[in-house]
Design an enzyme around this catalytic site. Structure first.
Site, PDB file in Angstrom:
ATOM      1  CG  HIS A  75      -1.645   1.353   1.425  1.00 50.74           C
ATOM      2  ND1 HIS A  75      -3.098   1.188   1.175  1.00 50.74           N
ATOM      3  CD2 HIS A  75      -1.557   2.414   1.851  1.00 50.74           C
ATOM      4  CE1 HIS A  75      -3.731   2.487   1.321  1.00 50.74           C
ATOM      5  NE2 HIS A  75      -2.509   3.084   1.669  1.00 50.74           N
ATOM      6  CD  GLU A  76       1.619   3.724   3.609  1.00 50.76           C
ATOM      7  OE1 GLU A  76       1.902   4.670   3.203  1.00 50.76           O
ATOM      8  OE2 GLU A  76       0.574   3.480   4.292  1.00 50.76           O
ATOM      9  CG  HIS A 112       0.454   6.295  -0.596  1.00 55.55           C
ATOM     10  ND1 HIS A 112      -0.655   7.216  -0.888  1.00 55.55           N
ATOM     11  CD2 HIS A 112      -0.168   5.535   0.640  1.00 55.55           C
ATOM     12  CE1 HIS A 112      -1.682   6.824  -0.306  1.00 55.55           C
ATOM     13  NE2 HIS A 112      -1.530   5.993   0.462  1.00 55.55           N
ATOM     14  CD  GLU A 153      -5.327   5.732   0.679  1.00 54.41           C
ATOM     15  OE1 GLU A 153      -4.462   6.485   0.683  1.00 54.41           O
ATOM     16  OE2 GLU A 153      -5.554   4.694   1.237  1.00 54.41           O
TER      17      GLU A 153
HETATM   18 CO    CO Z   1      -2.727   5.373   2.112  1.00 58.86          CO
END
Ligand code: CO
Length: 502
Positions: free
Chosen positions: A264-265, A268, A294
């Site tokens: 997830h990160e 980003h 996001e």
């Molecule tokens: Co996030």
């Protein structure tokens, strides 16, 4: 550009980038506060951050800066320069509405609140956090009043994270969530459940961390321009596209926790590393919005990282580090384990469906806290009631309840809705990618992610903040945000995982 315009634009670059330097330094101090700083460092760190915030605010609200922007806005500049000026002027007019004293007070309060939040979590005691949260909410109400708003005061705060977001737009969106997700959740609950036992064995943290770095590298994360560390709450921060930091946390009895939060990160971080470096410190060097940010993390985490194809890539990688735990495992078993749907208490560990109820609960509470309908002292109870109402479960303690997210200690009111918006944008991008990249599924199976990155570069990264979320989405996918791609993908994925009849 004429030479006069060039020289004015150079002045603009100089001043805007000085503020970006100060903000970058502040971001590094914040990163350090969450990763390395000893407990006693908090008091003066709060001062240091407030001083930097004040200095950046002064630069960006100076009358001379405003005149410079107005002069440049009236000139006929080339397209990119004109876009930077238009967006900086928009920021200037917004920043101008906040007195320096409020900026400093918010910075001080949030640094202290973060430490109080950590202490309250450790001691399972909301009262340690309450006075600082009260202070932050009072300051946020003042901020909303200073910004001004037409509908709900919460609209003014939403605007900090997502232009064009408002209660009037979000209420119907969450109404759709409330209407469309429960039937699918009911169908899932009615049949045989899937097991996540494969992921719930003992996995030493150091090895988990090492595997996650291999995945990040395969995704395209440049470790020469970034790093991964541990923190209490996973996050990504950037000081420039050439220094982007991600953090993660490990649970030795649950591999999913570190693995998918790292992916997830990583999503980003790819966005931050992919922003045009020539536009450092300028609007065109910034992300489009939080929801688009996001969308990148959720896309990698869920649409790629929790697909059956990804498990074909992941299983051999895991088997290298954890041969005993993965013995007898198959990509299909990993796919089921990674997509178990079960109402749970922790947002960051929630499955893709119940996740949106976590967001919905926070959205409703924030609206009420900011309007004054809910008092801070009543917040823990209201939180538990929300979980009972939407997920049918109750937190056993305050750490799993109202204190689980770091956001309120940061003063981030209006941030949570971007998580749901981001997931929905992610599904829409993912659907488009499938149409546009031949062999996408085969690429994911073999861990060849370059095509995905090239697509994201072409349709998202390169533009920086040039387009707002909806415009960017229309340009990339042909239409504005719709929940349909998300709902269709959910039907398909969970139909496969739970053997549902179509
Ligand atoms: Co996030």
């Amino acid at each position: 550009m004429t030479s006069t315009q060039r020289s004015l634009y150079d002045q603009y670059l100089q001043q805007t980038r000085q503020a970006a330097d100060l903000n970058g330094a502040a971001a590094l101090l914040q990163w350090d506060q969450e990763v390395y700083m000893p407990a006693k460092g908090a008091r003066f760190r709060a001062r240091q951050l407030a001083t930097l915030a004040e200095a950046a605010h002064e630069l960006l609200t100076a009358d001379t800066y405003g005149h410079l922007l107005q002069e440049l806005a009236a000139a006929a500049l080339p397209e990119e320069e004109a876009a930077n000026i238009r967006l900086s002027l928009e920021d200037f007019e917004k920043n101008k509405k906040l007195p320096a004293a409020l900026v400093v007070a918010l910075s001080m309060a949030t640094s202290q609140a973060f430490e109080a939040w950590i202490a309250a979590r450790r001691q399972n005691d909301f009262s340690l956090f309450l006075p600082l949260l009260q202070q932050i909410i009072d300051l946020k109400k003042e901020q909303a009043a200073r910004y001004g708003y037409q509908g709900h005061p919460y609209d003014a705060l939403l605007d900090d994270y997502e232009k064009d977001a408002s209660v009037a737009r979000l209420d119907p969106l969450f109404a759709t969530v409330r209407e469309k997700l429960p039937p699918l959740l009911a169908a899932i609950a009615a049949g045989p459940q899937v097991s996540d036992a494969l992921l719930r064995q003992h996995f030493p943290a150091g090895q988990q961390f090492a595997v996650s770095k291999q995945i990040l590298a395969a995704m395209g994360f440049d470790f020469e321009a970034g790093r991964q560390d541990y923190s209490e709450h996973p996050f990504t921060t950037s000081f420039s596209p050439e220094d982007v930091r991600v953090t993660t946390r490990a649970d030795e009895n649950d591999l999913a926790n570190l693995l998918w939060s790292s992916i997830h990160e990583g999503g980003h971080a790819l966005y931050e590393q992919g922003l045009p470096v020539a536009q450092y410190g300028l609007p065109l060097g910034q992300p489009a919005s939080l929801s688009i940010h996001e969308s990148q993390s959720r896309f990698w985490e869920n649409n790629v990282g929790r697909s059956l194809e990804f498990m074909h890539y992941l299983l051999p990688l895991l088997a290298q580090s954890f041969p005993k735990q993965m013995q007898g495992g198959s990509p299909e078993a990993l796919f089921r384990a990674a997509n178990q749907v079960k109402p749970s208490l922790i947002r960051t560990e929630a499955d893709e469906l119940t996740y949106h109820f976590h967001v919905l609960i926070r959205y409703e509470l924030e609206k009420e806290l900011i309007s004054g309908a809910l008092q801070v002292a009543d917040l823990p109870h209201a939180w538990d009631e929300g979980y009972q109402k939407y997920l049918g479960i109750r937190p056993g303690n305050i750490k799993e309840g109202v204190l689980q997210d770091v956001h309120w200690s940061h003063g981030s009111f209006g941030y949570f809705p971007t998580y749901s918006l981001g997931s929905f944008y992610a599904a829409q991008f993912s659907q488009k990618l499938e149409h546009e990249i031949p062999g996408l599924k085969e690429n994911i199976r073999t861990g060849a992610f370059a095509g995905i990155n090239a697509w994201l570069h072409a349709h998202v990264f390169q533009y920086g903040r040039r387009y707002r979320s909806e415009e960017l989405c229309r340009k990339a996918t042909g239409s504005g945000l719709s929940l349909e791609p998300f709902l269709a993908a959910a039907q398909q994925k969970y139909g496969a995982v739970y053997n549902l009849k179509p």
